[in-house]
Design an enzyme around this catalytic site. Sequence first.
Site, PDB file in Angstrom:
ATOM      1  N   GLU A  72       0.797  -1.220   0.000  1.00 10.87           N
ATOM      2  CA  GLU A  72       0.000   0.000   0.000  1.00 10.87           C
ATOM      3  C   GLU A  72       0.837   1.281   0.000  1.00 10.87           C
ATOM      4  O   GLU A  72       0.807   2.060   0.973  1.00 10.87           O
ATOM      5  CB  GLU A  72      -0.990  -0.014   1.163  1.00 10.87           C
ATOM      6  CG  GLU A  72      -1.909  -1.226   1.099  1.00 10.87           C
ATOM      7  CD  GLU A  72      -3.118  -1.134   2.009  1.00 10.87           C
ATOM      8  OE1 GLU A  72      -3.122  -0.326   2.939  1.00 10.87           O
ATOM      9  OE2 GLU A  72      -4.085  -1.883   1.752  1.00 10.87           O
TER      10      GLU A  72
ATOM     11  N   GLU B  69      -5.319  -8.548   0.049  1.00 11.94           N
ATOM     12  CA  GLU B  69      -6.132  -8.199   1.218  1.00 11.94           C
ATOM     13  C   GLU B  69      -7.554  -7.902   0.769  1.00 11.94           C
ATOM     14  O   GLU B  69      -7.762  -7.159  -0.197  1.00 11.94           O
ATOM     15  CB  GLU B  69      -5.616  -6.934   1.934  1.00 11.94           C
ATOM     16  CG  GLU B  69      -4.326  -7.122   2.671  1.00 11.94           C
ATOM     17  CD  GLU B  69      -3.860  -5.839   3.362  1.00 11.94           C
ATOM     18  OE1 GLU B  69      -4.704  -4.988   3.723  1.00 11.94           O
ATOM     19  OE2 GLU B  69      -2.638  -5.703   3.526  1.00 11.94           O
TER      20      GLU B  69
HETATM   21  C1  GBH Z   1      -5.019  -2.129   4.964  1.00  9.20           C
HETATM   22  O1  GBH Z   1      -5.118  -0.780   4.639  1.00  9.20           O
HETATM   23  C2  GBH Z   1      -3.692  -2.429   5.598  1.00  9.20           C
HETATM   24  O2  GBH Z   1      -2.783  -2.972   4.660  1.00  9.20           O
HETATM   25  C3  GBH Z   1      -3.772  -3.330   6.802  1.00  9.20           C
HETATM   26  O3  GBH Z   1      -2.575  -3.300   7.498  1.00  9.20           O
HETATM   27  C4  GBH Z   1      -4.943  -2.924   7.651  1.00  9.20           C
HETATM   28  O4  GBH Z   1      -5.007  -3.608   8.860  1.00  9.20           O
HETATM   29  C5  GBH Z   1      -6.184  -3.168   6.854  1.00  9.20           C
HETATM   30  O5  GBH Z   1      -6.142  -2.511   5.639  1.00  9.20           O
HETATM   31  C6  GBH Z   1      -7.471  -2.733   7.563  1.00  9.20           C
HETATM   32  O6  GBH Z   1      -7.475  -1.363   7.767  1.00  9.20           O
HETATM   33  O7  GBH Z   1     -12.665   6.135   5.283  1.00  9.20           O
HETATM   34  O8  GBH Z   1     -14.289   5.169   3.774  1.00  9.20           O
HETATM   35  O9  GBH Z   1     -12.734   6.825   3.009  1.00  9.20           O
HETATM   36  C7  GBH Z   1      -6.369  -0.368   4.141  1.00  9.20           C
HETATM   37  C8  GBH Z   1      -6.296   0.946   3.408  1.00  9.20           C
HETATM   38  C9  GBH Z   1      -7.113   3.164   3.356  1.00  9.20           C
HETATM   39  C10 GBH Z   1      -8.672   1.370   3.141  1.00  9.20           C
HETATM   40  C11 GBH Z   1      -8.215   4.087   3.800  1.00  9.20           C
HETATM   41  C12 GBH Z   1      -9.810   2.301   3.543  1.00  9.20           C
HETATM   42  C13 GBH Z   1     -10.466   4.645   3.891  1.00  9.20           C
HETATM   43  C14 GBH Z   1     -11.872   4.446   3.454  1.00  9.20           C
HETATM   44  N1  GBH Z   1      -7.421   1.802   3.729  1.00  9.20           N
HETATM   45  N2  GBH Z   1      -9.513   3.699   3.296  1.00  9.20           N
HETATM   46  S1  GBH Z   1     -12.978   5.733   3.915  1.00  9.20           S
END
Ligand code: GBH
Length: 449
Positions: free
Chosen positions: A166, A353
């Site tokens: 990511e 993921e």
């Molecule tokens: C992943 O990131 C990570 O790789 C992992 O470590 C983590 O535990 C897992 O996800 C769960 O969080 O607020 O509706 O606009 C996820 C990346 C970035 C996905 C922010 C959701 C926000 C959505 N995230 N995004 S919103």
Amino acid sequence: MAIIEFPKDMKWGAATAAYQIEGASTKDGRGLSIWDTFAKTPGKVLNGDNGDVACDSYHRYKEDIALMKELGIDTYRFSVSWPRIFPAGTGEVNQKGLQYYHDFVDELLANGIEPMCTLYHWDLPQALQDKGGWENREVIEAFADYSELMFKEFNGKIKKWITINEPWCVSFLSNFIGLHAPGFQNLQLATTISHHLLLAHGKAVSRFRDGGYEGEIGYAPNTEWNEPFSSKQEDIDACNRATGWFVEWFFDPVFKGSYPQFMVEWFEKKDVTVPIQDGDMAIINQEIDIVGINYYTGSVTRYKENDGLLDAEKVDIGYEKTDFDWNIYPEGFYKVLTKINDLYGSVPIYITENGACYNDGVENGRVKDQRRIDYLKQHLTSLKRAMDSGVNIKGYLTWSLLDNFEWAEGYDKRFGIIHVDFNTLERTKKDSYYWYKQTIKNGWFDMFY
Ligand code: GBH
């Protein structure tokens, strides 16, 4: 009945990351990472939680692997803690850290589970942050050296490598939005870091090729999807930017050797530039063997004048949400996968993921997380549709094997198919674990059952 069936050679798995599960934060010579610092800075992580103990998987890995074996997964995606290997980021190697991952990988292999290793899942050695972190090009070299050491050390044992997890989170979420370590709020800094991460990925791929190591290598960008609020061009453009920030920004350089022009122009309007030096794009633009896709959520989005970087805002039109308040939008999973396939061709994809936050607890020894089962069914149905329309999916790894340290949310948000009691560290298989086990065994599930 509605049977959703997957090819026999589909790989099934589960994923975690070092700082989120290992604990043992000072054991066997581990150095500090930016997440130790960040979590111990008051106000950064909910409830003041940190990863000192987490799931204690550093000590309990045999128990965890037994749970994986019973689950029947083919592949386990884990990350290596860079400061366990190089406590100071570079220089002296910590043999005890290496030994831990040898013991761990040997145990996986002995149980017939293929390791997929992520080299960087966010825990930058603090010593390198002290030298400027990912803004400093020396850190890119340090990452390449660390990667090469891992390739050499685990050649023949680990055959699937993910360089960086990511890159959007590592750059923009951590250095512009400021929610993750190191927690800066500087758009130019974040943009520079996004470029440096792609370079670090490219340099690691070069070292992998030069060394002639066995196996496959790729990276794992996070994706999201945006649906335009209206058919107005300005809303459509806002969505293209919002999705492009995850997709084109991080895929075009690797697959096409250039940044997406529509995004570059937009960034320039906000006075931000990418510090590209001679030769950088060729290093980034190398063939990779696999790509990891992480997908969780999608949104309805519209244009909003002078709103942040993208002039885009999310509109809540009432989608059902998980306990993290992220929309459940499986259609976006299909759309982002077909978009990637259309733009970049049929590179082999692993879903590295996908999963949901639901905080159901243990009652009489059972965790009734039917909502997680529903989420997984819906997303696997979208995945199957993408496969049927030609997207080259090799495997699906759910996030996460265990409830764990959920970054800025601490232990408050649970993504596991196995429940962890963070007082006793006891593991309890959730209903979703049993459902996933059955699905893996059969290679199909019934949408209505
Ligand atoms: C992943 O990131 C990570 O790789 C992992 O470590 C983590 O535990 C897992 O996800 C769960 O969080 O607020 O509706 O606009 C996820 C990346 C970035 C996905 C922010 C959701 C926000 C959505 N995230 N995004 S919103």
